[in-house]
Scaffold this motif. Structure first.
Motif, PDB file in Angstrom:
ATOM      1  N   GLU A  24       0.982  -0.655  -0.154  1.00  0.00           N
ATOM      2  CA  GLU A  24       0.212  -0.209   0.024  1.00  0.00           C
ATOM      3  C   GLU A  24       1.021   1.144   0.237  1.00  0.00           C
ATOM      4  N   ILE A  25       0.526   2.280  -0.584  1.00  0.00           N
ATOM      5  CA  ILE A  25       1.653   3.462  -1.068  1.00  0.00           C
ATOM      6  C   ILE A  25       0.522   4.443  -0.095  1.00  0.00           C
ATOM      7  N   CYS A  26       0.580   5.189   0.663  1.00  0.00           N
ATOM      8  CA  CYS A  26       0.546   6.398   0.989  1.00  0.00           C
ATOM      9  C   CYS A  26       1.368   7.982   0.578  1.00  0.00           C
ATOM     10  N   GLY A  27      -0.244   8.777   0.977  1.00  0.00           N
ATOM     11  CA  GLY A  27       0.630  10.335   0.839  1.00  0.00           C
ATOM     12  C   GLY A  27      -0.650  11.239   1.024  1.00  0.00           C
ATOM     13  N   PHE A  28      -0.573  12.700   1.069  1.00  0.00           N
ATOM     14  CA  PHE A  28      -1.238  13.475   0.724  1.00  0.00           C
ATOM     15  C   PHE A  28      -1.990  14.235   0.195  1.00  0.00           C
ATOM     16  N   LEU A  29      -2.551  15.033  -0.239  1.00  0.00           N
ATOM     17  CA  LEU A  29      -2.894  15.915  -1.327  1.00  0.00           C
ATOM     18  C   LEU A  29      -2.684  17.106  -0.543  1.00  0.00           C
ATOM     19  N   ARG A  39       2.140  14.309  -2.572  1.00  0.00           N
ATOM     20  CA  ARG A  39       3.095  14.837  -1.525  1.00  0.00           C
ATOM     21  C   ARG A  39       3.423  12.758  -1.408  1.00  0.00           C
ATOM     22  N   PRO A  40       3.725  12.299  -2.145  1.00  0.00           N
ATOM     23  CA  PRO A  40       3.800  11.137  -1.865  1.00  0.00           C
ATOM     24  C   PRO A  40       4.872  10.833  -0.015  1.00  0.00           C
ATOM     25  N   CYS A  41       4.043   9.889   0.763  1.00  0.00           N
ATOM     26  CA  CYS A  41       5.223   9.616   2.358  1.00  0.00           C
ATOM     27  C   CYS A  41       5.456   8.004   2.250  1.00  0.00           C
ATOM     28  N   LEU A  42       6.574   8.128   3.107  1.00  0.00           N
ATOM     29  CA  LEU A  42       6.677   6.806   3.408  1.00  0.00           C
ATOM     30  C   LEU A  42       5.823   5.690   3.936  1.00  0.00           C
ATOM     31  N   ASN A  43       5.195   4.276   4.139  1.00  0.00           N
ATOM     32  CA  ASN A  43       4.067   3.372   4.001  1.00  0.00           C
ATOM     33  C   ASN A  43       5.457   3.044   6.055  1.00  0.00           C
ATOM     34  N   THR A  44       4.882   3.647   6.753  1.00  0.00           N
ATOM     35  CA  THR A  44       5.734   3.310   7.899  1.00  0.00           C
ATOM     36  C   THR A  44       4.784   1.685   8.503  1.00  0.00           C
ATOM     37  N   ASP A  58       5.388  13.054   9.313  1.00  0.00           N
ATOM     38  CA  ASP A  58       4.400  13.589   7.797  1.00  0.00           C
ATOM     39  C   ASP A  58       3.880  14.685   7.822  1.00  0.00           C
ATOM     40  N   TRP A  59       2.895  14.436   9.101  1.00  0.00           N
ATOM     41  CA  TRP A  59       0.725  15.079   9.306  1.00  0.00           C
ATOM     42  C   TRP A  59       1.999  16.333   9.918  1.00  0.00           C
ATOM     43  N   LEU A  60       2.463  16.788  10.827  1.00  0.00           N
ATOM     44  CA  LEU A  60       3.105  17.563  11.411  1.00  0.00           C
ATOM     45  C   LEU A  60       4.165  18.327  10.259  1.00  0.00           C
ATOM     46  N   HIS A  61       4.777  18.288   9.326  1.00  0.00           N
ATOM     47  CA  HIS A  61       4.876  18.889   8.055  1.00  0.00           C
ATOM     48  C   HIS A  61       4.587  19.307   7.490  1.00  0.00           C
ATOM     49  N   TYR A  62       3.066  19.290   6.948  1.00  0.00           N
ATOM     50  CA  TYR A  62       2.223  19.039   5.899  1.00  0.00           C
ATOM     51  C   TYR A  62       1.155  19.754   7.036  1.00  0.00           C
ATOM     52  N   GLY A  63       0.751  19.515   7.939  1.00  0.00           N
ATOM     53  CA  GLY A  63       0.167  20.318   9.071  1.00  0.00           C
ATOM     54  C   GLY A  63      -1.425  20.562   8.118  1.00  0.00           C
ATOM     55  N   ASP A  64      -1.979  21.765   8.481  1.00  0.00           N
ATOM     56  CA  ASP A  64      -2.830  22.617   7.871  1.00  0.00           C
ATOM     57  C   ASP A  64      -2.988  22.389   6.738  1.00  0.00           C
ATOM     58  N   ALA A  65      -1.758  22.346   5.544  1.00  0.00           N
ATOM     59  CA  ALA A  65      -2.131  22.472   4.308  1.00  0.00           C
ATOM     60  C   ALA A  65      -2.805  20.715   3.738  1.00  0.00           C
ATOM     61  N   VAL A  66      -3.339  19.527   4.834  1.00  0.00           N
ATOM     62  CA  VAL A  66      -3.347  19.246   4.251  1.00  0.00           C
ATOM     63  C   VAL A  66      -4.816  18.971   4.166  1.00  0.00           C
TER      64      VAL A  66
END
Length: 246
Positions: A24-29, A39-44, A58-66
């Motif tokens: 499964e890949i994951c990421g954010f718009l 913006r792709p993210c690492l599946n941990t 990653d959640w903290l990095h993109y924050g309210d932009a997600v």
């Protein structure tokens, strides 16, 4: 608000999924420079073949932009899983699913059970429309007025064909069908038949719930409606939500 994805966003998501066909890949718009970007993210996750997890960093990095959470289903199930639905409700964000070389967008609808009743926004039609959305079928938006007036005008029966429904006999009832029940001669309530003698519905003044299709409801059933796009597998999407909500 409906999340609209450009062709370039869809290509970016599908390209990421194709690069990892067995996990499964994951990421954010995210909202950047006046528009959406993937913006792709690492599946941990411990087992990325079956699950995904996005690191807190990653959640903290993109924050309210997600604006949406993105992931894929390599096994091909075109619906959000039960765990997906739990997490989606917690995030209150649209979720985007890459599956079978297609991209599907799921609105952050509340869990199907346990909703409070508010006619026009959280009622029996809203419940069915959200259940169908989770199954990949979009029903038309229906503007409601006053509840008794709408019932007297046979609102659902009038709009049902436009929404893709056709009437079937009660004797052919199957999972996914919509049951209309009547009071004082007018159909004023709709229920989703789950199969196995159970229905999902949202009655006035009550929480939405799953319960037996009892003699009480059978005696009040006025008509049965089937959607032209409903398929047997669609009930999996509804069941995934019902299993994982209180």
């Amino acid at each position: 608000m409906i999340l609209e994805l450009s062709d370039s966003l869809k290509r970016a998501i599908l390209s990421h999924a194709a690069f990892f066909p067995k996990r499964e890949i994951c990421g954010f718009l995210v909202f950047e420079n006046g528009g959406l970007a993937y913006r792709p993210c690492l599946n941990t996750a411990a087992d990325p073949r079956k699950n995904f997890e996005i690191a807190p960093e990653d959640w903290l990095h993109y924050g309210d932009a997600v604006r949406a959470v993105v992931h894929s289903h390599p096994d091909g199930e075109p619906f959000l899983s039960g765990a997906d639905r739990q997490a989606q409700v917690a995030t209150a964000l649209p979720w985007v699913l890459a599956v079978r070389r297609r991209v599907r967008v799921f609105r952050p609808v509340p869990h199907l059970r346990g909703r409070e009743f508010f006619y026009g926004t959280a009622d029996c039609y809203s419940l069915i429309a959200d259940a169908y959305h989770l199954a990949g079928i979009e029903l038309i938006a229906v503007e409601r007025g006053e509840m008794d007036t709408d019932a007297a005008q046979n609102l659902f029966e009038t709009l049902a064909p436009k929404a893709g429904f056709y009437r079937v006999p009660l004797t052919s009832l199957r999972a996914g069908d919509v049951l209309l029940t009547a009071h004082n001669g007018h159909a004023n309530h709709a229920m989703l038949y789950l199969g196995g003698g159970e229905v999902l519905h949202h009655a006035y003044g009550q929480l939405s719930r799953r319960e037996p299709y009892s003699d009480f409801w059978q005696q009040r059933t006025a008509s049965v409606w089937r959607h032209r796009d409903w398929r047997d597998g669609c009930m999996v999407a509804v069941g995934n939500d019902l299993i994982h909500c209180v």
